[in-house]
Enzyme design. Structure first.
Site, PDB file in Angstrom:
ATOM      1  N   GLU A  37      11.649 -15.360 -38.016  1.00 33.16           N
ATOM      2  CA  GLU A  37      10.886 -15.563 -36.787  1.00 33.16           C
ATOM      3  C   GLU A  37      11.903 -15.445 -35.663  1.00 33.16           C
ATOM      4  O   GLU A  37      12.810 -16.267 -35.551  1.00 33.16           O
ATOM      5  CB  GLU A  37      10.193 -16.930 -36.824  1.00 33.16           C
ATOM      6  CG  GLU A  37       9.002 -17.004 -35.905  1.00 33.16           C
ATOM      7  CD  GLU A  37       9.274 -17.879 -34.709  1.00 33.16           C
ATOM      8  OE1 GLU A  37       9.595 -17.293 -33.649  1.00 33.16           O
ATOM      9  OE2 GLU A  37       9.193 -19.103 -34.839  1.00 33.16           O
ATOM     10  N   CYS A  66       9.821 -19.842 -28.625  1.00 38.64           N
ATOM     11  CA  CYS A  66       9.684 -18.444 -29.024  1.00 38.64           C
ATOM     12  C   CYS A  66       8.416 -17.861 -28.418  1.00 38.64           C
ATOM     13  O   CYS A  66       8.423 -16.745 -27.907  1.00 38.64           O
ATOM     14  CB  CYS A  66       9.610 -18.345 -30.547  1.00 38.64           C
ATOM     15  SG  CYS A  66      10.713 -19.473 -31.372  1.00 38.64           S
ATOM     16  N   GLU A 121      14.428 -11.321 -22.820  1.00 42.47           N
ATOM     17  CA  GLU A 121      13.886 -12.664 -23.051  1.00 42.47           C
ATOM     18  C   GLU A 121      14.770 -13.689 -22.334  1.00 42.47           C
ATOM     19  O   GLU A 121      15.940 -13.849 -22.663  1.00 42.47           O
ATOM     20  CB  GLU A 121      13.883 -12.952 -24.558  1.00 42.47           C
ATOM     21  CG  GLU A 121      13.375 -14.354 -24.860  1.00 42.47           C
ATOM     22  CD  GLU A 121      13.365 -14.674 -26.357  1.00 42.47           C
ATOM     23  OE1 GLU A 121      14.212 -14.169 -27.096  1.00 42.47           O
ATOM     24  OE2 GLU A 121      12.486 -15.460 -26.749  1.00 42.47           O
ATOM     25  N   LYS A 167      20.414 -25.463 -43.191  1.00 43.21           N
ATOM     26  CA  LYS A 167      21.547 -25.460 -42.274  1.00 43.21           C
ATOM     27  C   LYS A 167      20.998 -25.482 -40.849  1.00 43.21           C
ATOM     28  O   LYS A 167      20.547 -24.467 -40.325  1.00 43.21           O
ATOM     29  CB  LYS A 167      22.411 -24.215 -42.464  1.00 43.21           C
ATOM     30  CG  LYS A 167      23.730 -24.331 -41.708  1.00 43.21           C
ATOM     31  CD  LYS A 167      24.273 -23.026 -41.199  1.00 43.21           C
ATOM     32  CE  LYS A 167      23.633 -22.533 -39.955  1.00 43.21           C
ATOM     33  NZ  LYS A 167      23.830 -23.363 -38.752  1.00 43.21           N
TER      34      LYS A 167
HETATM   35  P1  ADP Z   1      21.289 -18.966 -30.568  1.00 42.40           P
HETATM   36  O1  ADP Z   1      22.254 -17.859 -30.189  1.00 42.40           O
HETATM   37  O2  ADP Z   1      20.214 -19.129 -29.608  1.00 42.40           O
HETATM   38  O3  ADP Z   1      21.945 -20.233 -30.993  1.00 42.40           O
HETATM   39  P2  ADP Z   1      21.126 -17.863 -33.162  1.00 42.40           P
HETATM   40  O4  ADP Z   1      20.154 -16.868 -33.658  1.00 42.40           O
HETATM   41  O5  ADP Z   1      22.549 -17.422 -33.001  1.00 42.40           O
HETATM   42  O6  ADP Z   1      20.532 -18.440 -31.838  1.00 42.40           O
HETATM   43  O7  ADP Z   1      21.157 -19.133 -34.100  1.00 42.40           O
HETATM   44  C1  ADP Z   1      20.115 -19.539 -34.921  1.00 42.40           C
HETATM   45  C2  ADP Z   1      20.703 -20.073 -36.197  1.00 42.40           C
HETATM   46  O8  ADP Z   1      21.397 -19.025 -36.876  1.00 42.40           O
HETATM   47  C3  ADP Z   1      21.728 -21.193 -36.022  1.00 42.40           C
HETATM   48  O9  ADP Z   1      21.511 -22.155 -37.032  1.00 42.40           O
HETATM   49  C4  ADP Z   1      23.051 -20.476 -36.221  1.00 42.40           C
HETATM   50  O10 ADP Z   1      24.091 -21.304 -36.681  1.00 42.40           O
HETATM   51  C5  ADP Z   1      22.689 -19.460 -37.268  1.00 42.40           C
HETATM   52  N1  ADP Z   1      23.572 -18.274 -37.330  1.00 42.40           N
HETATM   53  C6  ADP Z   1      24.346 -17.757 -36.359  1.00 42.40           C
HETATM   54  N2  ADP Z   1      24.961 -16.638 -36.777  1.00 42.40           N
HETATM   55  C7  ADP Z   1      24.567 -16.431 -38.058  1.00 42.40           C
HETATM   56  C8  ADP Z   1      24.825 -15.417 -39.054  1.00 42.40           C
HETATM   57  N3  ADP Z   1      25.629 -14.388 -38.811  1.00 42.40           N
HETATM   58  N4  ADP Z   1      24.214 -15.538 -40.247  1.00 42.40           N
HETATM   59  C9  ADP Z   1      23.365 -16.552 -40.503  1.00 42.40           C
HETATM   60  N5  ADP Z   1      23.079 -17.522 -39.619  1.00 42.40           N
HETATM   61  C10 ADP Z   1      23.662 -17.477 -38.417  1.00 42.40           C
END
Ligand code: ADP
Length: 487
Positions: A259, A293, A391, A186
């Site tokens: 990560e 990162c 960060e 995903k």
């Molecule tokens: P950013 O806020 O910088 O986009 P995230 O950590 O929110 O970073 O997003 C990284 C990935 O995690 C994306 O693919 C996002 O769709 C997914 N994501 C966001 N919220 C969730 C969640 N609650 N559970 C699993 N995956 C998530």
């Protein structure tokens, strides 16, 4: 003359940029009922529509991965190697198009950042194809033989972010597949296009269900992390979301590799030949728009050289152009998305409100349509300021002064994060001593950001859990299974 590079399309698929972006599920390309806009960060305009998969479609992908696992895991390494090598070949045929698409959706400069990312990702697939986790003999005596097998987990769910949409995804996919797992990816909703294309390419060469790519909104993430048929989540993203992933994984005792965020310190030692290393430090901080990162997020320099260092660093930074990543003269592209752009403005507001010393940048052109953020350097902000504690994940760098090395190490370690770090000095042994004292998963000495399929990479403290790459990382796509044979 037009300054924008037009890279030749060399893929067999001449409509690479024009045909619709589709989900790959169970070996087929399928559309979703709904779609969402993908924005080109250099223009702020819609680049393409991506399919917004339903939960049912994600379930179908997981189901097909579960079915495919039976045959794929039984194949053995040699056959899987063949498939992965054919996948690397197919990616290579589409290389130029993937590079260009990466710049269009992510913003990073085409020649200097997007091309190396795609090339490295393809090389990873090819190299990982040759890696093995053989059966280990733990004991062999008169009475028994004990073998340790590294058996695949089942279906792995990958969740990836928007800073390295190609590399970070494929460096999860390739080790998972070679060790016998199947995979459902995903990608982030901000940059799903390259992943949808390499998913499509995978369907031409891999058995159905071995790799599915399912794009959609944030809501799909929890479906993946909560699904009972997902054996492991391999996640790269923010620390906050990583915590959600761990919680969701608990219910079905999924394996997780996370990560997460970082606040990497670079320590320049008093004996460093700083004039020569300034370009490396600059790109270590501002490459990929500071959105990595393991980017340098705090730069510590000794008082003895501080003034001259800042002057020379700023002089170098002034030679770098910010702009559209398609322009070959641009070194720093736009910030990837509006959300991140606004977050960076918050850092800038805080810096200004606290009267900190901006020695470069700091002024945003509000009339521009792209998310261009000026290269910004803040000189010696207080250690407890937002730009030092949090960060930033963007092109703002604090340069901090220290009086003795112990103090620099203490300040570098005073963080909830512990991802990477670097130490720079003429006396390598002394620099290594300092590196050994940094609380981080990966520390470079007189170089930065070198990585390979055999170099384990992971964070400590709230920067992560588990390791990627190296045998350590590949083993985390397997369960240790001990077989005890009585003689
Ligand atoms: P950013 O806020 O910088 O986009 P995230 O950590 O929110 O970073 O997003 C990284 C990935 O995690 C994306 O693919 C996002 O769709 C997914 N994501 C966001 N919220 C969730 C969640 N609650 N559970 C699993 N995956 C998530």
């Amino acid at each position: 003359m037009n300054a924008v590079t037009t890279i030749e399309k060399t893929s067999a698929n001449t409509d690479f940029f024009d045909r619709p972006y589709l989900l790959s599920i169970a070996g087929k390309l399928v559309d979703a009922e709904h779609s969402f806009d993908v924005i080109n960060p250099a223009t702020g305009k819609v680049l393409a529509q991506a399919p917004d998969a339903s939960e049912e479609q994600l379930h179908e992908a997981i189901e097909s991965a579960k079915t495919a696992f039976i045959g794929w895991s039984a194949l053995g390494y040699e056959e899987r190697q063949g498939y992965l090598e054919r996948y690397a070949d197919a990616l290579q045929e589409n290389r130029n198009d993937l590079v260009r698409l990466l710049t269009l959706e992510q913003g990073k400069p085409l020649e200097t950042m997007a091309a190396p990312e795609v090339d490295q990702a393809i090389a990873y697939v090819r190299q990982i194809a040759k890696r093995r986790l053989p059966v280990e003999i733990v004991e062999d005596n008169d009475t028994h033989l004990v073998e340790l097998h590294h058996v695949p987990l089942g279906v792995v769910g990958g969740i990836t972010p928007w800073n390295f949409p190609v590399l970070l995804a494929l460096w999860k996919v390739a080790p998972a597949l070679i060790t016998g797992n199947t995979f459902v990816l995903k990608p982030t909703e901000f940059t799903p296009l390259t992943a949808l294309r390499f998913g499509e390419i995978a369907q031409e060469v891999l058995p159905a269900g071995v790799l599915s790519v399912v794009s959609g909104d944030k809501g799909l993430g929890p479906v993946l992390t909560g699904h009972p048929d997902i054996a492991k989540i391999s996640f790269t993203g923010s620390t906050e979301t990583g915590k959600h992933v761990i919680r969701a994984a608990a219910d079905t005792v999924k394996r997780v590799t996370l990560e997460l965020g970082g606040n990497d310190a670079a320590i320049v030692l008093p004996d460093a030949e700083y004039e020569t290393i300034i370009p490396k430090l600059f790109w270590g901080a501002f490459g990929h728009q500071g959105q990595w990162c393991v980017g340098i997020k705090r730069l510590y320099v000794p008082r003895s050289i501080h003034e001259d260092f800042v002057e020379k660093f700023v002089a170098y930074a002034r030679t770098v152009k910010v702009g559209n990543g398609l322009d070959p003269e641009v070194g720093v592209g736009p910030v990837q998305n509006r959300m991140q752009f606004e977050k960076l403005k918050g850092f800038l507001d805080d810096i200004k409100a606290n009267g900190q010393n901006i020695v470069l940048g700091g002024e945003i052109d509000e009339d521009q349509s792209g998310y261009f953020f000026p290269i910004t350097v803040v000189n010696d902000p207080s250690e407890d300021s937002k730009i030092v504690r949090e960060e930033q994940f963007g092109p703002i760098l604090p340069i901090l002064v220290y009086d003795d090395v112990d103090d620099a190490v203490r300040r570098a370690n005073d963080s909830i994060y512990g991802l990477g770090g670097s130490v720079w000095g003429r006396d390598t042994e002394a620099a290594v001593q300092v590196a050994n004292r940094l609380e981080a998963g990966m520390v470079w000495v007189n170089e930065i950001h070198t990585q390979s399929v055999d170099i384990p990479f992971g964070g400590v403290k709230q920067s992560g859990l588990g390791t990627e790459q190296g045998d350590e990382g590949r083993k985390l796509f397997t369960n240790p299974k001990t077989v005890l044979i009585h003689k």
